[in-house]
Design a protein around this motif. Structure first.
Motif, PDB file in Angstrom:
ATOM      1  N   LEU A  11      42.412  58.897  62.549  1.00  0.00           N
ATOM      2  CA  LEU A  11      43.377  57.834  62.255  1.00  0.00           C
ATOM      3  C   LEU A  11      44.169  57.459  63.500  1.00  0.00           C
ATOM      4  CD1 LEU A  11      44.982  58.570  58.788  1.00  0.00           C
ATOM      5  CD2 LEU A  11      43.280  56.885  59.400  1.00  0.00           C
ATOM      6  N   LEU A  12      44.553  58.483  64.257  1.00  0.00           N
ATOM      7  CA  LEU A  12      45.340  58.252  65.469  1.00  0.00           C
ATOM      8  C   LEU A  12      44.551  57.389  66.448  1.00  0.00           C
ATOM      9  CD1 LEU A  12      48.131  59.305  66.253  1.00  0.00           C
ATOM     10  CD2 LEU A  12      46.998  61.004  67.662  1.00  0.00           C
ATOM     11  N   PHE A  13      43.259  57.672  66.565  1.00  0.00           N
ATOM     12  CA  PHE A  13      42.386  56.903  67.446  1.00  0.00           C
ATOM     13  C   PHE A  13      42.340  55.440  67.005  1.00  0.00           C
ATOM     14  CE2 PHE A  13      38.123  55.212  68.229  1.00  0.00           C
ATOM     15  CZ  PHE A  13      38.107  55.269  69.612  1.00  0.00           C
ATOM     16  N   VAL A  14      42.162  55.230  65.684  1.00  0.00           N
ATOM     17  CA  VAL A  14      42.093  53.862  65.155  1.00  0.00           C
ATOM     18  C   VAL A  14      43.406  53.131  65.406  1.00  0.00           C
ATOM     19  CG1 VAL A  14      41.856  52.517  63.035  1.00  0.00           C
ATOM     20  CG2 VAL A  14      40.374  54.470  63.427  1.00  0.00           C
ATOM     21  N   ILE A  15      44.522  53.835  65.162  1.00  0.00           N
ATOM     22  CA  ILE A  15      45.840  53.202  65.317  1.00  0.00           C
ATOM     23  C   ILE A  15      46.062  52.796  66.771  1.00  0.00           C
ATOM     24  CG2 ILE A  15      48.317  53.672  65.279  1.00  0.00           C
ATOM     25  CD1 ILE A  15      47.759  55.403  62.791  1.00  0.00           C
ATOM     26  N   ILE A  16      45.717  53.696  67.701  1.00  0.00           N
ATOM     27  CA  ILE A  16      45.924  53.385  69.122  1.00  0.00           C
ATOM     28  C   ILE A  16      45.076  52.183  69.528  1.00  0.00           C
ATOM     29  CG2 ILE A  16      45.535  54.246  71.471  1.00  0.00           C
ATOM     30  CD1 ILE A  16      46.384  57.002  70.422  1.00  0.00           C
ATOM     31  N   ALA A  17      43.823  52.139  69.039  1.00  0.00           N
ATOM     32  CA  ALA A  17      42.952  51.008  69.363  1.00  0.00           C
ATOM     33  C   ALA A  17      43.546  49.708  68.837  1.00  0.00           C
ATOM     34  CB  ALA A  17      41.561  51.248  68.776  1.00  0.00           C
ATOM     35  N   ILE A  18      44.038  49.721  67.587  1.00  0.00           N
ATOM     36  CA  ILE A  18      44.602  48.499  66.996  1.00  0.00           C
ATOM     37  C   ILE A  18      45.833  48.050  67.775  1.00  0.00           C
ATOM     38  CG2 ILE A  18      45.766  47.562  64.951  1.00  0.00           C
ATOM     39  CD1 ILE A  18      43.916  49.260  63.249  1.00  0.00           C
ATOM     40  N   VAL A  19      46.725  48.998  68.072  1.00  0.00           N
ATOM     41  CA  VAL A  19      47.957  48.651  68.793  1.00  0.00           C
ATOM     42  C   VAL A  19      47.611  48.062  70.156  1.00  0.00           C
ATOM     43  CG1 VAL A  19      49.974  49.652  69.937  1.00  0.00           C
ATOM     44  CG2 VAL A  19      49.447  50.269  67.587  1.00  0.00           C
ATOM     45  N   ILE A  53      35.850  36.256  61.734  1.00  0.00           N
ATOM     46  CA  ILE A  53      36.048  37.457  62.555  1.00  0.00           C
ATOM     47  C   ILE A  53      37.307  38.204  62.126  1.00  0.00           C
ATOM     48  CG2 ILE A  53      36.611  38.250  64.891  1.00  0.00           C
ATOM     49  CD1 ILE A  53      34.738  36.015  65.913  1.00  0.00           C
ATOM     50  N   TRP A  54      38.428  37.483  61.965  1.00  0.00           N
ATOM     51  CA  TRP A  54      39.649  38.236  61.667  1.00  0.00           C
ATOM     52  C   TRP A  54      39.740  38.683  60.215  1.00  0.00           C
ATOM     53  CZ3 TRP A  54      43.031  33.661  63.571  1.00  0.00           C
ATOM     54  CH2 TRP A  54      43.393  32.819  62.519  1.00  0.00           C
ATOM     55  N   THR A  55      38.770  38.303  59.391  1.00  0.00           N
ATOM     56  CA  THR A  55      38.689  38.902  58.053  1.00  0.00           C
ATOM     57  C   THR A  55      37.749  40.101  58.062  1.00  0.00           C
ATOM     58  OG1 THR A  55      38.942  36.687  57.176  1.00  0.00           O
ATOM     59  CG2 THR A  55      38.305  38.391  55.618  1.00  0.00           C
ATOM     60  N   LEU A  60      36.054  46.035  58.134  1.00  0.00           N
ATOM     61  CA  LEU A  60      35.213  47.117  58.658  1.00  0.00           C
ATOM     62  C   LEU A  60      36.062  48.314  59.079  1.00  0.00           C
ATOM     63  CD1 LEU A  60      32.542  45.177  60.729  1.00  0.00           C
ATOM     64  CD2 LEU A  60      32.248  46.383  58.566  1.00  0.00           C
ATOM     65  N   ILE A  61      37.220  48.028  59.697  1.00  0.00           N
ATOM     66  CA  ILE A  61      38.112  49.131  60.103  1.00  0.00           C
ATOM     67  C   ILE A  61      38.565  49.911  58.871  1.00  0.00           C
ATOM     68  CG2 ILE A  61      40.351  49.683  61.133  1.00  0.00           C
ATOM     69  CD1 ILE A  61      39.969  47.280  62.975  1.00  0.00           C
ATOM     70  N   LEU A  62      38.944  49.179  57.809  1.00  0.00           N
ATOM     71  CA  LEU A  62      39.389  49.848  56.582  1.00  0.00           C
ATOM     72  C   LEU A  62      38.266  50.692  55.989  1.00  0.00           C
ATOM     73  CD1 LEU A  62      41.627  47.277  54.687  1.00  0.00           C
ATOM     74  CD2 LEU A  62      42.287  49.327  55.919  1.00  0.00           C
ATOM     75  N   LEU A  63      37.039  50.176  56.022  1.00  0.00           N
ATOM     76  CA  LEU A  63      35.903  50.947  55.500  1.00  0.00           C
ATOM     77  C   LEU A  63      35.710  52.231  56.303  1.00  0.00           C
ATOM     78  CD1 LEU A  63      32.968  48.573  54.541  1.00  0.00           C
ATOM     79  CD2 LEU A  63      34.148  50.249  53.126  1.00  0.00           C
ATOM     80  N   SER A  64      35.847  52.120  57.633  1.00  0.00           N
ATOM     81  CA  SER A  64      35.635  53.302  58.473  1.00  0.00           C
ATOM     82  C   SER A  64      36.731  54.337  58.254  1.00  0.00           C
ATOM     83  CB  SER A  64      35.564  52.908  59.948  1.00  0.00           C
ATOM     84  OG  SER A  64      36.865  52.757  60.462  1.00  0.00           O
TER      85      SER A  64
END
Ligand SMILES: [Cu+2]
Length: 229
Positions: A11-19, A53-55, A60-64
């Motif tokens: 989760l931390l990895f995903v959050i850092i990527a999004i930010v 794209i922005w949908t 996909l992120i939520l699925l992962s």
């Protein structure tokens, strides 16, 4: 517990990527569309490709995130043939424990005991230097390591919650309902927890102290530490 920790890292990895991506986009927008660098505003209102794209990317992120989350959630509920069952009862305001299938040389015994918090006065009386204030109990929950354990948790009066953060375990104790959890302790030592469901004035004074001993010493430790009743 490892699963919870790894999922936290994921989760931390995903959050850092999004930010990072959002901050970068924000920076680009601020830099490229400032009035003095781009004084003529664009006048388009729709862009189908952009909308797709922005949908789809957030989906996909939520699925992962969702798929490992669900597999972790269901793996925590799995009970794999436990060798020992500990029944935990929440009271106002102490915990009591029962081991009903305790086998020793002298036959099957019914083990039952209550754990009360040691007050400041009793700690002083015992001259118990180095003990944790409001976190020590007169008796400890003794459990073996490297053993599949089943916990049955319930309450006698009001809602409580049996929690040990180091094990990633938190189970509500509901009166009239038996909740089940499994536990596999990997190393010996002392583990602390507290009631985590507000249950009255002394909610903060019903700690849990769990003493995990190597399974070969378990019988000896429990026989020498507890009086039977
Ligand atoms: Cu409580």
């Amino acid at each position: 517990m490892e699963g919870i920790f790894l999922f936290n890292l994921h989760l931390l990895f995903v959050i850092i990527a999004i930010v990072t991506v959002v901050a970068w986009l924000l920076f680009l927008v601020i830099r490229n569309f400032m009035e003095f660098s781009n004084s003529k505003p664009s006048n388009f209102t729709h862009n189908n490709a952009l909308e797709i794209i922005w949908t789809s990317v957030p989906a996909l992120i939520l699925l992962s995130i969702a798929s490992p989350s669900f597999s972790l959630l269901y793996s925590l509920d799995e009970i794999s043939n436990p060798e020992l069952t500990l029944k935990i009862l929440g009271h106002q305001w102490y915990w009591s424990y029962e081991i009903s299938d305790f086998n020793s040389c002298s036959g099957t015994q019914h083990l039952k005991y209550s754990c009360y918090m040691l007050t400041d006065e009793s700690l002083k009386e015992k001259n118990a230097m180095g003990f944790f204030r409001n976190l020590e109990t007169n008796k400890r929950v003794i459990l073996p390591t490297n053993t599949h354990l089943r916990l049955l948790i319930t309450a006698v009066d009001v809602l409580h919650s049996w929690t040990i953060p180091s094990f990633g375990i938190k189970v509500d104790a509901c009166p009239g309902r038996l909740n089940q959890a499994n536990l596999f302790i990997k190393r010996f030592g002392l583990f602390f927890g507290q009631c985590s469901e507000i249950c009255g004035v002394n909610h903060g004074f019903m700690p849990i102290v769990l003493f995990a001993v190597p399974s070969v010493q378990y019988h000896y430790v429990i026989m020498s530490n507890l009086e039977f009743n």
